[in-house]
Design an enzyme around this catalytic site. Sequence first.
Site, PDB file in Angstrom:
ATOM      1  CB  CYS A  77      65.377  34.209   2.050  1.00 41.25           C
ATOM      2  SG  CYS A  77      64.341  35.618   1.583  1.00 41.25           S
TER       3      CYS A  77
ATOM      4  CD  GLU B 281      64.691  33.642   8.721  1.00 40.59           C
ATOM      5  OE1 GLU B 281      63.816  32.795   9.044  1.00 40.59           O
ATOM      6  OE2 GLU B 281      65.209  33.692   7.594  1.00 40.59           O
TER       7      GLU B 281
END
Length: 233
Positions: A2, A106
């Site tokens: 992340c 992402e």
Amino acid sequence: MCGRFALHSPASLLVDRFAATVHGDAPAPRYNAAPMQTLPVIRFNPETKERRLSPLRWGLVPVWAKDPSGAAKMINARAEGVADRPAFRSAFKKRRCLVPFDAYYEWRKVDGAKIPHAIATDSNGPDAFAGLWEGRKDPDSGEWLHTFTIITTEANDATRAIHDRMPVILPPDRWSAWLGEEEISPDALQAMLSPYPSTHMRVWQVSKDVGSVKNDRADLIDAVDSGPAINPA
């Protein structure tokens, strides 16, 4: 991993949602939060018995580190080794935190290109990543640096096509135990670090502008026309 997320919920909503008090400046909306930036984190103060929303820098610096130079490599902690790895094991026992977010980003590799996606739950947010924090006092200046990291786990069915890892997202019924407001065993803590249910997640493609940390504007979170959506299995 992340490495970027959005937190645009107003401070008043964060205070209500997490039953926390604001310490320091009230957080401003962020649509492209990035490592090494100072961002709002929720911690529990065992002396006052209150949750505090405080600004910490993203990129953990262990208390024993000679200097903060390795922080950029410590933005994430893998759930599989977080209880034992020297950089994280003390914080895992004593200094756990919640990192509020509305969505995270992402990138999916397609024919050599990286296509950014936003990922969120269906709770309408804000939600919380499982995090760890540390405080390190500079031996020369005497100033304290407070930092945090976000724990990651294996991806679920909703996100695996984009990346094989995802941040640990904790539902509200786990916040108290994670923050240390109640007694919990190490095994029970470890069990919390599982993928969020894929059927309760949303995924959509966003602008490539999110790739630059210089961009931090509201439309970065908007969906762009991308053809068929990626849906949970």
